[in-house]
Motif scaffolding. Sequence first.
Motif, PDB file in Angstrom:
ATOM      1  N   ALA A 102       0.830  -1.210   0.000  1.00  0.00           N
ATOM      2  CA  ALA A 102       0.000   0.000   0.000  1.00  0.00           C
ATOM      3  C   ALA A 102       0.864   1.260   0.000  1.00  0.00           C
ATOM      4  O   ALA A 102       0.550   2.240  -0.688  1.00  0.00           O
ATOM      5  CB  ALA A 102      -0.931  -0.005   1.208  1.00  0.00           C
ATOM      6  N   ALA A 103       1.962   1.239   0.763  1.00  0.00           N
ATOM      7  CA  ALA A 103       2.854   2.403   0.804  1.00  0.00           C
ATOM      8  C   ALA A 103       3.526   2.615  -0.551  1.00  0.00           C
ATOM      9  O   ALA A 103       3.666   3.753  -1.019  1.00  0.00           O
ATOM     10  CB  ALA A 103       3.901   2.221   1.900  1.00  0.00           C
ATOM     11  N   LEU A 104       3.950   1.522  -1.193  1.00  0.00           N
ATOM     12  CA  LEU A 104       4.543   1.633  -2.527  1.00  0.00           C
ATOM     13  C   LEU A 104       3.551   2.252  -3.513  1.00  0.00           C
ATOM     14  O   LEU A 104       3.897   3.165  -4.276  1.00  0.00           O
ATOM     15  CB  LEU A 104       4.966   0.252  -3.029  1.00  0.00           C
ATOM     16  CG  LEU A 104       6.224  -0.377  -2.442  1.00  0.00           C
ATOM     17  CD1 LEU A 104       6.378  -1.812  -2.952  1.00  0.00           C
ATOM     18  CD2 LEU A 104       7.462   0.440  -2.803  1.00  0.00           C
ATOM     19  N   ALA A 105       2.324   1.734  -3.492  1.00  0.00           N
ATOM     20  CA  ALA A 105       1.312   2.221  -4.427  1.00  0.00           C
ATOM     21  C   ALA A 105       0.987   3.690  -4.182  1.00  0.00           C
ATOM     22  O   ALA A 105       0.853   4.479  -5.129  1.00  0.00           O
ATOM     23  CB  ALA A 105       0.050   1.370  -4.310  1.00  0.00           C
ATOM     24  N   GLN A 106       0.879   4.081  -2.924  1.00  0.00           N
ATOM     25  CA  GLN A 106       0.571   5.472  -2.618  1.00  0.00           C
ATOM     26  C   GLN A 106       1.720   6.387  -3.017  1.00  0.00           C
ATOM     27  O   GLN A 106       1.502   7.518  -3.477  1.00  0.00           O
ATOM     28  CB  GLN A 106       0.263   5.632  -1.129  1.00  0.00           C
ATOM     29  CG  GLN A 106      -0.335   6.989  -0.772  1.00  0.00           C
ATOM     30  CD  GLN A 106      -1.634   7.250  -1.514  1.00  0.00           C
ATOM     31  OE1 GLN A 106      -2.554   6.442  -1.481  1.00  0.00           O
ATOM     32  NE2 GLN A 106      -1.711   8.393  -2.209  1.00  0.00           N
ATOM     33  N   ASN A 107       2.940   5.886  -2.867  1.00  0.00           N
ATOM     34  CA  ASN A 107       4.114   6.652  -3.274  1.00  0.00           C
ATOM     35  C   ASN A 107       4.071   6.948  -4.771  1.00  0.00           C
ATOM     36  O   ASN A 107       4.312   8.081  -5.213  1.00  0.00           O
ATOM     37  CB  ASN A 107       5.381   5.860  -2.928  1.00  0.00           C
ATOM     38  CG  ASN A 107       6.654   6.644  -3.172  1.00  0.00           C
ATOM     39  OD1 ASN A 107       6.706   7.859  -2.989  1.00  0.00           O
ATOM     40  ND2 ASN A 107       7.703   5.945  -3.587  1.00  0.00           N
ATOM     41  N   VAL A 108       3.738   5.933  -5.561  1.00  0.00           N
ATOM     42  CA  VAL A 108       3.642   6.111  -7.010  1.00  0.00           C
ATOM     43  C   VAL A 108       2.479   7.039  -7.359  1.00  0.00           C
ATOM     44  O   VAL A 108       2.622   7.961  -8.175  1.00  0.00           O
ATOM     45  CB  VAL A 108       3.471   4.751  -7.716  1.00  0.00           C
ATOM     46  CG1 VAL A 108       3.252   4.953  -9.211  1.00  0.00           C
ATOM     47  CG2 VAL A 108       4.694   3.873  -7.476  1.00  0.00           C
ATOM     48  N   ASN A 109       1.337   6.813  -6.746  1.00  0.00           N
ATOM     49  CA  ASN A 109       0.165   7.646  -7.043  1.00  0.00           C
ATOM     50  C   ASN A 109       0.401   9.105  -6.671  1.00  0.00           C
ATOM     51  O   ASN A 109      -0.047  10.017  -7.384  1.00  0.00           O
ATOM     52  CB  ASN A 109      -1.065   7.105  -6.315  1.00  0.00           C
ATOM     53  CG  ASN A 109      -1.715   5.948  -7.060  1.00  0.00           C
ATOM     54  OD1 ASN A 109      -1.747   5.936  -8.286  1.00  0.00           O
ATOM     55  ND2 ASN A 109      -2.230   4.976  -6.319  1.00  0.00           N
ATOM     56  N   GLY A 139       5.953  -7.079  -7.578  1.00  0.00           N
ATOM     57  CA  GLY A 139       5.594  -6.346  -8.784  1.00  0.00           C
ATOM     58  C   GLY A 139       4.143  -6.550  -9.177  1.00  0.00           C
ATOM     59  O   GLY A 139       3.444  -5.600  -9.555  1.00  0.00           O
ATOM     60  N   ARG A 140       3.682  -7.791  -9.089  1.00  0.00           N
ATOM     61  CA  ARG A 140       2.293  -8.084  -9.456  1.00  0.00           C
ATOM     62  C   ARG A 140       1.318  -7.390  -8.510  1.00  0.00           C
ATOM     63  O   ARG A 140       0.329  -6.782  -8.953  1.00  0.00           O
ATOM     64  CB  ARG A 140       2.062  -9.594  -9.427  1.00  0.00           C
ATOM     65  CG  ARG A 140       0.608  -9.994  -9.670  1.00  0.00           C
ATOM     66  CD  ARG A 140       0.451 -11.496  -9.759  1.00  0.00           C
ATOM     67  NE  ARG A 140       0.871 -12.196  -8.560  1.00  0.00           N
ATOM     68  CZ  ARG A 140       0.138 -12.293  -7.450  1.00  0.00           C
ATOM     69  NH1 ARG A 140      -1.060 -11.711  -7.390  1.00  0.00           N
ATOM     70  NH2 ARG A 140       0.577 -12.972  -6.410  1.00  0.00           N
ATOM     71  N   LEU A 141       1.595  -7.449  -7.210  1.00  0.00           N
ATOM     72  CA  LEU A 141       0.705  -6.821  -6.233  1.00  0.00           C
ATOM     73  C   LEU A 141       0.694  -5.302  -6.383  1.00  0.00           C
ATOM     74  O   LEU A 141      -0.357  -4.659  -6.260  1.00  0.00           O
ATOM     75  CB  LEU A 141       1.122  -7.211  -4.816  1.00  0.00           C
ATOM     76  CG  LEU A 141       0.936  -8.687  -4.444  1.00  0.00           C
ATOM     77  CD1 LEU A 141       1.519  -8.962  -3.064  1.00  0.00           C
ATOM     78  CD2 LEU A 141      -0.537  -9.073  -4.483  1.00  0.00           C
ATOM     79  N   LEU A 142       1.861  -4.726  -6.654  1.00  0.00           N
ATOM     80  CA  LEU A 142       1.931  -3.279  -6.848  1.00  0.00           C
ATOM     81  C   LEU A 142       1.145  -2.871  -8.094  1.00  0.00           C
ATOM     82  O   LEU A 142       0.393  -1.886  -8.073  1.00  0.00           O
ATOM     83  CB  LEU A 142       3.387  -2.834  -6.967  1.00  0.00           C
ATOM     84  CG  LEU A 142       3.623  -1.349  -7.268  1.00  0.00           C
ATOM     85  CD1 LEU A 142       2.940  -0.459  -6.241  1.00  0.00           C
ATOM     86  CD2 LEU A 142       5.121  -1.053  -7.332  1.00  0.00           C
TER      87      LEU A 142
END
Length: 219
Positions: free
Chosen positions: A40-47, A85-88
């Motif tokens: 979730a932190a990775l995804a929010q960082n990208v978003n 990678g898949r989950l992100l």
Amino acid sequence: YAASATASALDAVFAALEKSRNMPALRSIKHYHDHAGYIAALAQNVNDYWMQNGRPDKLVMSFHGVPRFSLDKGDPYHCECQKTGRLLAEQLGLKPEQFLLTFQSRFGRAEWLKPYTQATLEELGKKGTQRVDVICPGFVADCLETLEEIAMECRAAFISCGGKTFNYIPCLNERPDWIRALADIALANLQGWLCEDPAQLKQAAELSRTRAVGLGAKN
């Protein structure tokens, strides 16, 4: 988890404890590649980055490479990178054609995990890809291998092959959502330790001391 990193660190810990006559109880965290808070932190960082800078033609997820033989010997690192990678990608709502997973930092003559990051970026540039964004999910803090190898050297390689815009998305570093996830990982692994009665521990220590003195140990 990678034997070359995680296991070697544990080897160093146990080597240091070889000199101890009273080794403490230890617990290590093997991996967190699919931990919900980390993803979730990775995804929010990208978003967060995309909210300010727009979306790229392609997102490249670059992980640190290891020699290919590590996979052949059963090291789970490659599989764990693929799962991260898949989950992100799922969290970001990306289609398969919108992202790539690659491996960086190769050196020496041996074959390493593929595809290689720089070669992939060069190929994207030659194919006319206008913009790529690169993130390094396996690095939780920026370092030489992200700030120089990726943000500088790989940028130059992409641009020299015809690419137009290269963006490096910083690591999680001190993001509050990542720090909370890290705390959750630590707290979860601190559960379930055997609890011993302090009074019994003290009594056992006194008995041990008495026996040692009786055998000639200095008081």
